[in-house]
Design a protein around this motif. Sequence first.
Motif, PDB file in Angstrom:
ATOM      1  N   LYS A   1      -6.512  -3.002   0.444  1.00  0.00           N
ATOM      2  CA  LYS A   1      -5.221  -3.523   0.008  1.00  0.00           C
ATOM      3  C   LYS A   1      -4.418  -4.106   1.168  1.00  0.00           C
ATOM      4  CE  LYS A   1      -3.909   0.087  -2.378  1.00  0.00           C
ATOM      5  NZ  LYS A   1      -3.218   1.020  -3.320  1.00  0.00           N
TER       6      LYS A   1
ATOM      7  N   SER B   1       0.848  -1.187   0.000  1.00  0.00           N
ATOM      8  CA  SER B   1       0.000   0.000   0.000  1.00  0.00           C
ATOM      9  C   SER B   1       0.885   1.240   0.000  1.00  0.00           C
ATOM     10  CB  SER B   1      -0.894   0.024   1.243  1.00  0.00           C
ATOM     11  OG  SER B   1      -0.128   0.444   2.356  1.00  0.00           O
TER      12      SER B   1
ATOM     13  N   GLU C   1      -7.022   1.731   0.736  1.00  0.00           N
ATOM     14  CA  GLU C   1      -5.886   1.324   1.563  1.00  0.00           C
ATOM     15  C   GLU C   1      -6.263   0.144   2.461  1.00  0.00           C
ATOM     16  OE1 GLU C   1      -2.413   2.873   2.218  1.00  0.00           O
ATOM     17  OE2 GLU C   1      -3.092   2.958   0.158  1.00  0.00           O
TER      18      GLU C   1
END
Lengths: 697, 697
Positions: B436, B383, B433
């Motif tokens: 991920k 990320s 985010e």
Amino acid sequence: MMKRLALLPALALALAARADEGMWTFDNFPSKKVQQKYGFNPDARWLQEAQLASVRLAGGCSGSFVSPDGLVMTNHHCAHSCIEQLSTKDKDFVALGFYAPTQENEVKCPEIELNQLVQITDVTGQIQGATKGLEPGKEFNDKRKAAMAAVEKDCAAGNDKLRCDVVELYHGGQYSLYRYKRFQDVRLVFAPELAIAFFGGDPDNFNFPRYDLDVSFIRAYEDGKPVRTEHYFKFSPEGAKEGDLTFVSGQPGGTDRELTTAELQYQRDIALPERLVNLAQYRGALTMYTQQSAEHRRNAEPTLFYVENSYKAIKGRFEALVTPTLWNQKAQRERALREKVNGRSSLKKKYGTAWDEVAKAIASFQPRRKEYRYVEQGAGFDSPLYRIARDLVRGTEELQKPNGERLREYTDGKLPQLKQKLFSKAPIYEEFEAFKLSYALTKLREELGADHPFVKKVLGKKSPQELAQELVKSKLYDVKLREQLWQAGREAVLASNDPMIELARLVDPDARAVRKWHDEEIETLEISGAEKIAAAKFELEGKSNYPDATFTLRLSYGTVKGYDENGRHLNPITTFAGAYDRATGRDPYKLPDSWIKANENKQVNLATGLNLCTTNDIIGGNSGSPVFDKDRQIVGLIFDGNIQSLGGDYGFDETVNRAVAVHSAGLIEALDHIYGAKRIVSELKGAPGAASGAGAK
Amino acid sequence: MMKRLALLPALALALAARADEGMWTFDNFPSKKVQQKYGFNPDARWLQEAQLASVRLAGGCSGSFVSPDGLVMTNHHCAHSCIEQLSTKDKDFVALGFYAPTQENEVKCPEIELNQLVQITDVTGQIQGATKGLEPGKEFNDKRKAAMAAVEKDCAAGNDKLRCDVVELYHGGQYSLYRYKRFQDVRLVFAPELAIAFFGGDPDNFNFPRYDLDVSFIRAYEDGKPVRTEHYFKFSPEGAKEGDLTFVSGQPGGTDRELTTAELQYQRDIALPERLVNLAQYRGALTMYTQQSAEHRRNAEPTLFYVENSYKAIKGRFEALVTPTLWNQKAQRERALREKVNGRSSLKKKYGTAWDEVAKAIASFQPRRKEYRYVEQGAGFDSPLYRIARDLVRGTEELQKPNGERLREYTDGKLPQLKQKLFSKAPIYEEFEAFKLSYALTKLREELGADHPFVKKVLGKKSPQELAQELVKSKLYDVKLREQLWQAGREAVLASNDPMIELARLVDPDARAVRKWHDEEIETLEISGAEKIAAAKFELEGKSNYPDATFTLRLSYGTVKGYDENGRHLNPITTFAGAYDRATGRDPYKLPDSWIKANENKQVNLATGLNLCTTNDIIGGNSGSPVFDKDRQIVGLIFDGNIQSLGGDYGFDETVNRAVAVHSAGLIEALDHIYGAKRIVSELKGAPGAASGAGAK
């Protein structure tokens, strides 16, 4: 877990069957070997009893009768679909578990069929005789399938309570007729919460040490009453300890130990990588789907389990095949056999071309393998609704033909299981259908290409999502409608404007074309070659070996034994204490409330064995198999193999391959002290009349 | 599409470089060969001009100056991230396209850096000299990296507008110092709608015929003004036709044509299958994520594109490697070379052990490859926020060391691009985010195992989802905070209680340990072996060959030419008419409104060329490369290779490998008659002062 799936790779394979290797047929069990190694000689009666106490779950698992009243023990993951099908939005038995305190509370599973193997007959002469002297091709295929259909029909004689399958063993070297007693009224008795049945989830799957209560109990009924079963396994009072001799009977789904190098190379370079990436992508999508809502999770969980389990199993197989030692051993063994065959002119004449025939079949299959998979095998339309529509379209057409000329799955002998599936009351979820169809149609377009005529015919200008949305408007959710169409027959199906039936009609000509090509051009060539290889081996080695697994009843022997991994010795038995230690409170390491409470209340003996591992040679399909001792007493319940055992598809390495089972003592401990399932405990312990609920508090 | 990605497999590879094969460095271009085959001899000045008119997008693409005012042409997919970063919920330039009608409307891309190669210097002596006589290991690694850092620092001399990279060519056989002019102020000028930039989407990706307008225009600025570029490509008035000689300059990202069989086997059996299944699963999950909302789609689309593109490219590479003909050719060639080396005692003494060294490096790497990837390379924390935290943690520590002792990516020469990324104003989306991170942490646990000490240290009793939710509460979204921490230095970073910085601190010791092991034990052994192999080749064959691609500037030559596929001849040029034919109205075959309207209004000449294919030898990283004629006039814009070209990672087959480009005439046609982008058209046609907007209506 390993529902109908092959297990994992060993770095060094003991190719000689000196180890506890072998998934033996009951009519060729090496009792003498067992006697030599373990000092016990299973006799004919012993074998007969073990055979009759074992059952098959036709959907892909194993099980055993464990009481005189038809009680069957198998894995939770073997009944997972049933448990889900019996659940509703408001009552999720997968999460909560299920227990019928009385017999009246036992509920019918819509799709479980049990088979008890009652007789094995050698029919090699009849099947091979039908194709004698024929070249591979259409006539070979027609004659062979007609012979199989005839044998099966004769055997069952129109009795739906019998199931007769011609089983191809040694890749066509031998054909056996397996006669089963069939049970289609099967009811759910007990299942724990998924959280403990599959404690550790995907991360711990195919691992050891383990702490799972992967069990469910179901019951076979006949005429609305529990069936009386003369042959069943009793429970061992103490269970197994390290070093004990153990037997496992069950249905290993398939192995590839006898494949030619051409076939293995196809698996290594094409088939396994393709399946692996397909499973991986589907896994990614399905995981996201299950996270969208509790209902999505409940509906999709059994599929996700199947996909993750398959993914891990195939990964293990692939890793085994890229191991140079395994590969070289296989190649060397084939070379040696071919040299022997070519060294004697009589053998060479009969069998010399066999390996090239198989290689040619493999090479010819490749260019159209995706059409076969996506069009004929239905990967492009993967969903229950489509399979129902297709069975209506194909089935009503096939039934107009004589038995021997039909596609195998529509012959008379196969109709009972076809109808069970077709008229199943299992719920079908529209949203999940739409997800699956849209996914499958997208894959169809990707794999065959947007410009493939079949893809254009199916999709037209529509997107996969649009077509999927149209298709799920089908009325085939309604079981009555399916029954009506089936009864009304071909004309009615042809006249239907149900969108899913229309799709199945559109697909069928292309699907039949590629099926015909596969069955006549590819399959017959492969069989012709494989039969010769098997015959050559029989001539040179006799029947000293066991055949590759074929999801038919086998017996293996072994012992409770730990192993070394990364320089550490693993003991073969885990305890309840270990499960409580491993719990983090977070999925997949979250124990169910029942377990936490029982521990708080000190109801559980933490030293009791929970899981164990043995050297028995098993593979996917053995899930639910009983582990029993020489007195035929249950000491465990197979539910997995370790990661090393996944290469077992290609060979067996006794130093590290392990079968993983629930310990019988742990089973009783949990039933009794965590679930208070007194009725089942009494029944397992042999209390009279336990099945009817007399033993319940 | 092929952003920094290798292209596809050929069944039969012409290993002799007689064909239009080769990604040649500008200081070793085979002008004589081109003269012999095509009757044109590119001289030094011609090469110099082409070199200076070419640019690199440091993130992984190619481009070219196309006006004296710093206008740069590249692909849409090379600027996709920038276009997304400049978009908002209310104004989605990815969907709508972008056009700055005046210079004032041009907007800065947060993360694009352009490099113009101005000088190439051979520094082989300096780099190889530093390790002369040393065994592979710590000292070898230290000395080598210090030498590289010193050479780069001297070259740039503290000037951030210069970028100096030591480039390893021929796998260590030669080291060149590439000096670039660096542009970090790069602004978006024009981009069409994604629907036409990527018409046909993933199904048509790596296919031909094609119908894509995969273009974007960006502009290099200096001191707030468009840079004056003396060297640039002019547009050809007519564009290319079949049979024309074509050149392509650009940055092929990487090829593996010179690998040893040990390295190839590692790729075939382990590395590629692993990447493939990982990409497949991530693709499945990401696709679902993008379907959850329009905002999710916009945020995740560039990542999904990257993943699908990589998946298809790696699949092609894998398919090439399991082709027996390719494999056998490679093995045979290596055998022949080793025989030559072993045949002369002087060569044997110097180079005889090289292949075994490489094989040993590969074998030693395997057991810890997952730790290296998930811990050091950050796959377990994939990320932007984590990468920022890690650069803060590591960077502030490394900066305390002398330049020559730092990890390569924190040496002085690398700081400008590090800072651009670290202080980028590109938005970071909390939800994406979380998705991920949760995905990556789950993979970390799966790949290293739930019982791995590092996994236990990172997760503790938390689930990946829980930890991800905690981490995205980081304050590092704020660019100012990052700048403060960077300025304040190590102590401040050590004192921070930002959850992402705490994670990066937790991870760093383990990451550094596996990095050290990799760099010292594995990499030096591999380099030591590879340098010897390269030297042996130079001694036996001279520098008659081109080095494997390394994402540095290369020149290839070829011709506009169709090819045969499935028994059908494909013409090398497609037209606008073809695009309108192929459109279904459904994504990914849905043309944007601008195109539909322009056609309804008959503004478009349907016979104009839209895409074309050539025999130029390219690979991922060449995306955005100019295609030009012998007068250095633009005739096309590379955006893809056909499916056959994906094996190009391992070799080149001129009969079917094709580069795929936007036709220059089609580019002008669309800009002029569909988008009314008169200002750009004037600038491309060389109208004076066009850049400032004078040409705009």
